[in-house]
Design an enzyme around this catalytic site. Structure first.
Site, PDB file in Angstrom:
ATOM      1  N   ASP A  60      16.851 -45.660  54.980  1.00  0.00           N
ATOM      2  CA  ASP A  60      15.848 -46.244  54.102  1.00  0.00           C
ATOM      3  C   ASP A  60      16.281 -45.961  52.662  1.00  0.00           C
ATOM      4  OD1 ASP A  60      15.311 -43.549  53.764  1.00  0.00           O
ATOM      5  OD2 ASP A  60      13.368 -43.603  54.762  1.00  0.00           O
ATOM      6  N   ARG A  77       9.720 -43.521  59.559  1.00  0.00           N
ATOM      7  CA  ARG A  77       9.264 -44.184  58.324  1.00  0.00           C
ATOM      8  C   ARG A  77       9.648 -45.656  58.407  1.00  0.00           C
ATOM      9  NH1 ARG A  77      11.113 -39.214  56.060  1.00  0.00           N
ATOM     10  NH2 ARG A  77       9.342 -37.932  55.430  1.00  0.00           N
ATOM     11  N   GLU A 127      20.776 -34.954  56.192  1.00  0.00           N
ATOM     12  CA  GLU A 127      19.889 -34.243  55.271  1.00  0.00           C
ATOM     13  C   GLU A 127      19.073 -33.141  55.928  1.00  0.00           C
ATOM     14  OE1 GLU A 127      19.285 -37.035  56.939  1.00  0.00           O
ATOM     15  OE2 GLU A 127      17.986 -38.252  55.655  1.00  0.00           O
ATOM     16  N   TYR A 169      13.193 -43.712  64.193  1.00  0.00           N
ATOM     17  CA  TYR A 169      12.883 -43.269  62.831  1.00  0.00           C
ATOM     18  C   TYR A 169      11.411 -43.502  62.503  1.00  0.00           C
ATOM     19  CZ  TYR A 169      13.606 -42.312  57.887  1.00  0.00           C
ATOM     20  OH  TYR A 169      13.549 -41.766  56.626  1.00  0.00           O
ATOM     21  N   ASP A 199      19.169 -40.810  56.252  1.00  0.00           N
ATOM     22  CA  ASP A 199      18.218 -41.758  56.850  1.00  0.00           C
ATOM     23  C   ASP A 199      18.441 -43.192  56.370  1.00  0.00           C
ATOM     24  OD1 ASP A 199      17.016 -39.802  58.325  1.00  0.00           O
ATOM     25  OD2 ASP A 199      15.421 -39.422  56.876  1.00  0.00           O
ATOM     26  N   HIS A 206      14.662 -53.152  61.023  1.00  0.00           N
ATOM     27  CA  HIS A 206      14.207 -51.845  61.463  1.00  0.00           C
ATOM     28  C   HIS A 206      13.288 -52.015  62.673  1.00  0.00           C
ATOM     29  CE1 HIS A 206      14.882 -50.061  57.179  1.00  0.00           C
ATOM     30  NE2 HIS A 206      16.000 -50.345  57.804  1.00  0.00           N
ATOM     31  N   GLU A 221      15.175 -43.903  50.424  1.00  0.00           N
ATOM     32  CA  GLU A 221      15.277 -42.479  50.120  1.00  0.00           C
ATOM     33  C   GLU A 221      16.582 -41.920  50.680  1.00  0.00           C
ATOM     34  OE1 GLU A 221      13.100 -39.416  48.109  1.00  0.00           O
ATOM     35  OE2 GLU A 221      12.587 -41.514  48.424  1.00  0.00           O
TER      36      GLU A 221
END
Length: 842
Positions: free
Chosen positions: A84, A289, A9, A287, A82, A332, A86
């Site tokens: 997650d 988030r 992205e 990452y 990513d 994570h 999103e």
């Protein structure tokens, strides 16, 4: 064409990953989300299971077309967004928009390193539709709330405006927290008491600080205590030394990084996330988030190696942290460096500062505890049973403190120093004893960091939502983030010295604020409206429960449409009820303050289309009321009648300068002082209602100094002068104008500095062109703000990425600009007036 197309992205991420994969892979970016709900339509089919209707966003149509071409020629497409919800949703939207197979390979990784990327390629999976649905549920629910509730706010609160007001689950709860804290502060009644402190001089002239563990409610009681101590003998009654230890904080989650970066680096939440994104995409950190404090065993081993190499075996203490949040995904990791041996991550100063913070926190989490020794000395007073206490702390082994110490929001926290050598029974010489009046304080206003902490504690929002939530409430002007000066307050202090008691009255500044969040009048009115008519939307427990529902959807335990259906029925009915009610804007955000003694008319504080204002009189056909805007720090619900009437005191005359009056007023461009028919703006720190004549004269003289053009001298035989024009102060030399840098004024400018700026301008102009062509001066290759381009006549043509700007020839430039070569150009024949007339008739 390449066998494998990898889609991420972010272009920065694509560049990093492409360096790790072989020639059989090409990595392209989607530049974020490629599909969304249209902005000007709800785009949700409520009758058919709340089905969202997505469209390719206009700015991504070209991107999608390019990706489609690449996907058609590739043997395999890999979706590498990513790891997650999103990111999962972006992959799903890409699959739908590009028409990819359901079994298209999806790869995930928590850091952009070669090993992580190659491991991900070795273990692909399919798109996780449960994660997609959790994100889809959030998007649909937020669209329903915003699309149905915002028009109610436009109609009932700020009639005639549809651009500024909006409502949302997390943003409305955040505003409520800030509003309730403001009211708590406003309702706080400060109570005073007297704190007793003492200073003793011990052997060698060292100072021992001690205090009484209780405060006295009144000055009389404090004085009575000092009287008892006037002729007292002070001795060390007891010494108690205890070992203690400090344990390092866990590595960063998203919210703790945002909080600590705010406290230690003064970064805003959005600035922290932007910098962290860049570090992640460059492969420097994992990452960013995440709500997990977990570290992989590989990361722990790397941290251990780095600690051993730099500090030695004694400093190593590996540990695994368990996240308190129920929804945290332990698979994570916390935010950490990808390479613990790397101390430098970027040439950008702020990126480097944030990286160092992340590195220190992660390293410290795997280091030994700090060993302390805390000593408490109890000091007896011969004339009273009360005792004074002195405390000190000694670090016996620094452990993780060698690298990092976590900061806190507690403004009163003090680091206790080491006590001087003491023995039980030792007699102390009193130097000074003071009883100082102290006042209770309300809970502090929220900073961005403390608001994030509060939202996380309440289970509201998730790592990806905090930065956009705060940005939204500030953008909507429900909240302002700013510094505010404190107020002056008198206090009393009693001092015992040389067996004499003296008293003095002092003044202190209290309540000053630095980068705090304040509710606006609009924010308070909207909050009150939602609390009264839509309590679920701003209910803390309800909002936290919705987040848990999203977690349940992500885990495949409930269907997203079922969750939306359970919410929507009651919510929609409530919207229709309020929309059809007789409630009007006049009933919200309006308060009657009293009677104006001069006119005998009612005075109101109200919220209007353009903000909060005060009104004297009624709006009738016979007479128009008077209006005055509230100052930025005034609130409708707390402004007094006297404060409201003061707003009508402008314009006001503050004195004379050069036999001409100075008038203070507020105009279209803000507050000003008018003198000799000229207007001078007041500074940000100047209050038009309290400004003194001396300050007004100072501003007038400053303005004159800045606008007066004068000759500074000569350079290269030509005059150098200054002036102030439409775009600010400037230097003029050789018919060229050079703007002064920000922060510099004409009044402080010297000839030497002016010459320096002239030379800098020349150098900039010289280096502006990458290539020039003497044979055709109208064609140049230019450095631009958004990349190199070809300037040809009055046109600018962007240079493709695969072209080296420095290597372009004149023919290359003409070709890229679509111009014929010089030898191919035929002179254009100019049409005569007669020919033009014939053409018009035809």
């Amino acid at each position: 064409m390449s066998k494998n197309l990898v889609i991420v992205e972010s272009p920065a991420k694509a560049k990093t990953i492409e360096g790790y994969l072989g020639k059989d892979f090409v990595v392209k970016s989607s530049y974020g989300h490629v599909r969304d709900l249209p902005k000007d339509d709800m785009a949700i089919d409520i009758q058919n299971g709340f089905r969202p209707v997505y469209e390719i966003t206009p700015d991504k149509r070209q991107v999608i077309n390019e990706l489609k071409k690449l996907a058609k020629t590739a043997e395999e497409v890999w979706l590498a967004t990513d790891d997650d919800r999103e990111g999962e949703a972006i992959s799903w939207h890409l699959k739908e928009a590009l028409g990819l197979r359901d079994d298209t390979k999806r790869i995930v990784f928590r850091e952009i390193t070669k090993n992580a990327i190659l491991n991900a390629i070795d273990s692909p999976r399919r798109i996780d539709i449960d994660l997609v649905n959790a994100q889809q549920a959030r998007r649909v629910l937020d669209r329903l709330v915003g699309f149905e509730l915002s028009p109610v706010l436009w109609k009932k609160i700020k009639s005639g405006s549809s651009s500024a007001l909006s409502a949302g689950r997390v943003q409305s709860v955040a505003v409520r927290l800030i509003v309730e804290r403001e009211r708590e502060i406003d309702g706080h009644k400060a109570k005073s008491s007297y704190k007793v402190t003492a200073q003793f001089i011990v052997d060698g002239g060292k100072v021992l600080n001690a205090e009484l563990p209780k405060n006295f409610p009144t000055a009389d009681e404090a004085r009575a205590f000092l009287e008892k101590c006037r002729n007292a003998i002070f001795t060390i009654r007891n010494l108690e030394t205890k070992p203690a230890k400090k344990t390092p904080a866990p590595p960063f989650t998203t919210s703790t990084l945002q909080q600590e970066a705010s406290r230690k680096l003064s970064f805003s939440v959005s600035q922290t996330m932007t910098l962290a994104q860049k570090l992640y995409e460059a492969g420097k950190i994992s990452y960013m988030r995440t709500d997990s404090t977990n570290l992989s065993q590989e990361a722990i081993n790397k941290a251990k190696d780095a600690i051993l190499a730099e500090f030695g075996e004694r400093y190593v203490h590996t540990r695994q942290y368990k996240t308190k949040s129920e929804s945290a995904q332990e698979a994570h990791e916390a935010i950490r460096p990808t390479d613990f041996s790397a101390k430098k991550a970027s040439g950008d100063r702020n990126e480097q500062r944030l990286y160092e913070l992340i590195w220190k926190r992660a390293i410290a989490s795997q280091m030994a505890e700090a060993q302390l020794e805390r000593t408490t000395a109890t000091i007896g007073i011969s004339t009273t049973p009360e005792e004074l206490i002195a405390q000190g702390e000694v670090i016996r082994f620094d452990g993780f403190l060698k690298v990092y110490m976590e900061s806190t929001d507690d403004e009163d926290e003090e680091n206790k120093g080491m006590l001087p050598p003491l023995t039980i029974g030792q007699v102390l010489h009193l130097d000074t004893m003071k009883a100082t009046e102290k006042f209770t304080r309300p809970a502090p206003r929220y900073t961005e960091a403390s608001l994030v902490k509060k939202l996380e504690e309440m289970g509201i929002g998730r790592p990806s939502t905090y930065a956009p939530t705060i940005s939204t409430i500030v953008k909507r002007q429900y909240v302002v983030k700013e510094d505010r000066p404190g107020q002056e307050r008198a206090f009393k202090e009693l001092t015992l010295k040389n067996r004499e008691i003296s008293e003095k009255n002092g003044k202190e500044n209290f309540g000053s604020e630095k980068a705090k969040l304040f509710p606006t009048n609009m924010g308070m009115v909207v909050n009150d409206f939602l609390v009264e008519y839509f309590p679920d939307i701003v209910d803390y427990q309800f909002t936290a429960t919705v987040e848990k529902d999203f977690d349940e959807i992500a885990n495949g335990r409930i269907g997203w449409q079922e969750m939306i259906r359970n919410f929507y029925g009651g919510f929609h009915q409530n919207v229709e009820t309020v929309q059809g009610s007789a409630l009007t804007a006049s009933k919200t955000g309006s308060r009657e303050l009293g009677i104006d003694p001069r006119t005998g008319k009612n005075v109101y504080a109200k919220l209007g289309r353009y903000g909060a204002f005060v009104q004297i009189g009624e709006a009738t056909d016979d007479e128009k009321p008077q209006f005055a805007n509230l100052r930025k720090d005034q609130l409708i619900e707390t402004i007094s009648l006297e404060e409201a009437l003061d707003l009508f005191s402008l314009p006001r005359e503050v004195g004379f300068f050069e036999d001409k009056s100075m008038t203070i007023g507020i105009g279209k461009f803000g507050p000003y002082v008018k003198h000799d028919d000229k207007y001078v703006s007041l500074g940000k720190e100047d209050d038009p209602y309290t400004i003194l004549p001396e300050r007004a004269i100072e501003l007038i003289q400053q303005k004159r100094a800045e606008t007066a053009g004068e000759a500074l001298g000569e350079f290269e035989g030509k005059p150098v002068s200054t002036g102030k024009g439409r775009f600010g102060p400037y230097i003029k030399h050789d018919d060229k104008y050079i703007s002064l840098p920000k922060g510099e004024t004409i009044g402080s400018l010297t000839l030497e500095r002016a010459v320096e700026l002239i030379r800098q301008k020349r150098e900039t102009e010289t280096n502006k062109f990458i290539r020039e062509f003497p044979e055709n001066p109208s064609v140049k290759v230019v450095k631009g703000m958004y990349g190199p381009y070809i300037s040809i006549g009055k046109r600018n043509v962007k240079i493709p990425k695969d072209q080296d700007p420095a290597a372009l020839t004149l023919e290359d430039c003409l070709r890229l600009a679509g111009e014929p070569a010089a030898e191919d150009k035929a002179p254009a024949k100019r049409a005569t007036p007669a020919k033009k007339a014939v053409a018009r008739k035809k």
